[in-house]
Motif scaffolding. Structure first.
Motif, PDB file in Angstrom:
ATOM      1  N   ASP A 128       0.854  -1.186   0.000  1.00  0.00           N
ATOM      2  CA  ASP A 128       0.000   0.000   0.000  1.00  0.00           C
ATOM      3  C   ASP A 128       0.891   1.237   0.000  1.00  0.00           C
ATOM      4  O   ASP A 128       1.531   1.539   1.015  1.00  0.00           O
ATOM      5  N   PRO A 129       0.988   1.945  -1.124  1.00  0.00           N
ATOM      6  CA  PRO A 129       1.868   3.127  -1.178  1.00  0.00           C
ATOM      7  C   PRO A 129       1.488   4.204  -0.175  1.00  0.00           C
ATOM      8  O   PRO A 129       2.329   5.020   0.217  1.00  0.00           O
ATOM      9  N   GLU A 130       0.224   4.233   0.248  1.00  0.00           N
ATOM     10  CA  GLU A 130      -0.230   5.259   1.171  1.00  0.00           C
ATOM     11  C   GLU A 130      -0.037   4.869   2.627  1.00  0.00           C
ATOM     12  O   GLU A 130      -0.385   5.641   3.521  1.00  0.00           O
ATOM     13  N   ALA A 131       0.498   3.695   2.868  1.00  0.00           N
ATOM     14  CA  ALA A 131       0.666   3.227   4.250  1.00  0.00           C
ATOM     15  C   ALA A 131       1.778   3.999   4.941  1.00  0.00           C
ATOM     16  O   ALA A 131       2.778   4.379   4.325  1.00  0.00           O
ATOM     17  N   SER A 132       1.599   4.214   6.211  1.00  0.00           N
ATOM     18  CA  SER A 132       2.605   4.904   7.008  1.00  0.00           C
ATOM     19  C   SER A 132       3.010   4.020   8.175  1.00  0.00           C
ATOM     20  O   SER A 132       2.172   3.515   8.909  1.00  0.00           O
ATOM     21  N   GLY A 133       4.304   3.795   8.293  1.00  0.00           N
ATOM     22  CA  GLY A 133       4.787   2.956   9.372  1.00  0.00           C
ATOM     23  C   GLY A 133       5.143   1.561   8.893  1.00  0.00           C
ATOM     24  O   GLY A 133       4.681   1.083   7.845  1.00  0.00           O
ATOM     25  N   PHE A 134       5.977   0.911   9.675  1.00  0.00           N
ATOM     26  CA  PHE A 134       6.486  -0.416   9.318  1.00  0.00           C
ATOM     27  C   PHE A 134       5.369  -1.443   9.257  1.00  0.00           C
ATOM     28  O   PHE A 134       5.269  -2.225   8.304  1.00  0.00           O
TER      29      PHE A 134
END
Length: 447
Positions: A128-134
């Motif tokens: 998911d390119p919009e994901a934030s965080g590991f």
């Protein structure tokens, strides 16, 4: 007096000129591999430059080889899936009622719903390119690999039996017995960590092996068909699971519904990416099992006997191979693999207790995975990865795009249908016939 211009062996024929020889060279037809090789050799002998590597690659890219057929089958299934997504959306379908007046509305709305659905499929399965965080970034691939592990085991079970000349429909029942014994060993045996996990995995493997041994010995001793036996044993295993959940010592004391005691933490497969992600060591066991099956079939004497009996039992018996022993061993090992797949469902992160639906459909899905992987070990692993991605991405499609999860099942079925019918894919995409013979060989031998 002899003619000085005559040729030895052909006294009545004059030697052909270079122009005549050039005309005598057969022009290679499309799809004639022998003529192509002859023309290439002729060009080399006359000094013409050989085609470049890039040109050869482009010429053979559209050939009907196994990889091309598989990729095009997936693309074709996705195209049909796109049509079904459009049809299943009432708002998009309404724009087609006035398509002659404003065609842009129908095209734009169709593209929007299809692109959103497949984008969510990718985001839920790969990244998911919009994901934030590991955790959010690795969540999709973690889900894909979590679904892949048990499918790889059941797919290998079906593939191994198939290579031995048997059709193992009983991977579902073998996985069910495996999950029962693994779970019972997981909460009933007070063992230290590490040892407890090994014992639980061994219990699941033994349970599956016993459930595979039964149809194997019946086939070997009485000639009873393994398809009927394994189907019936599937029912026995399912009802045995439903019965044992409510027995004393198994049923959870704190629950009134059908659920067993939870498996101890010491018997659970360790998480590979932390407690927040479901990926566990079962995927490593799946890769190891794939390597083992590949070695068994291609490098061992026992594997040679499996393949010989699967190809021709009568010839194998004439050569001194015990067909009876082979049938028993191949079904027992296939059951062991399916039992390990079931163990993954309760010792991994999917569940930690027995329920009537704990095994899901991994045994029946394993049949599709085996066929999609051409009953070759590494092909089965890749097919399991594809099915795992479709399942993981399908969950996001359903949540974010409102697409029915059953549509993902339809995509899986379409992929298997098109891969099982390579001639249809070849005809639709007009693939080069030059690799027809090679395609047939690859379909018979696998990846």
């Amino acid at each position: 007096m002899s003619n000085p211009n005559s040729v030895s062996g052909s006294p009545e024929k004059a030697p052909a000129t270079e122009a005549q020889e050039a005309r005598a060279i057969p022009t290679p037809r499309a799809g004639d591999a022998t003529a192509t090789a002859t023309a290439t050799a002729t060009k080399e002998s006359t000094g013409e430059p050989r085609p470049s590597l890039g040109r050869l690659f482009l010429e053979n890219l559209w050939a009907a080889n196994t990889v091309t057929v598989t990729v095009l089958a997936v693309l074709l299934a996705m195209l049909i899936g796109a049509v079904m997504i459009i049809i299943s959306d009432p708002e998009v379908l309404a724009t087609y009622s006035y398509i002659t007046a404003r065609p842009a509305d129908a095209l734009n709305s169709s593209w929007a719903v299809v692109s959103e659905a497949y984008a969510n499929l990718f985001k839920g399965a790969i990244f998911d390119p919009e994901a934030s965080g590991f955790t959010a970034a690795l969540g999709p691939i973690s889900e894909t690999l979590t679904y892949t592990a048990p499918l790889a085991f059941t797919g290998l079970s079906v593939a191994l039996a198939f290579r031995g000349g048997l059709f193992n429909i009983g991977a579902q029942g073998q996985a069910t017995i495996g999950v029962i014994l693994a779970a019972v060993a997981g909460f009933a045996l007070p063992l230290p960590p590490g040892v407890h996990l090994l014992v639980a995995l061994l219990a699941g493997a033994v349970g599956g092996a016993i459930w595979g041994f039964i149809p194997g010995i019946l086939k070997a001793r009485t000639g009873a068909h393994e398809v009927i036996n394994t189907i019936m044993l599937n029912y026995v295993a399912v009802y045995f699971l439903a019965w044992i959940i409510f027995q004393n010592g198994v049923h959870s004391l704190d629950r009134a519904d059908a659920i067993s005691k939870p498996v101890d933490a010491s018997a659970q497969l360790p998480r590979l990416l932390g407690d927040n992600l479901r990926l566990h060591a079962g995927i490593l066991l799946a890769v190891l099992a794939t390597w083992f099956v590949a070695w068994l079939l291609n490098r061992s004497t026992l594997g040679f006997e499996f393949r010989a009996v699967g190809a021709n039992p009568s010839a194998a018996r004439t050569a001194g191979i015990s067909v009876t022993k082979t049938y028993v061993l191949v079904m027992a090992i296939a059951g062991m693999l399916a039992g390990l797949g079931g163990s993954n469902m309760v010792l991994g992160s999917t569940a930690d207790a027995l329920t009537p639906q704990v095994v899901a459909q991994i045994g029946f899905d394993g049949i599709l995975v085996a066929l999609l992987g051409r009953v070759k070990p590494w092909g089965v692993l890749m097919a399991a990865l594809l099915f795992g991605a479709l399942q993981a991405g399908g969950n996001r499609m359903q949540s974010y795009s409102g697409i029915s999860l059953e549509l993902v099942t339809v995509l899986q079925a379409l992929i298997v249908i098109f891969i099982a019918a390579p001639a249809l894919v070849k005809a639709i995409f007009q693939l080069r016939a030059a690799r027809a013979a090679r395609l047939q060989t690859s379909l018979a031998k696998g990846w």
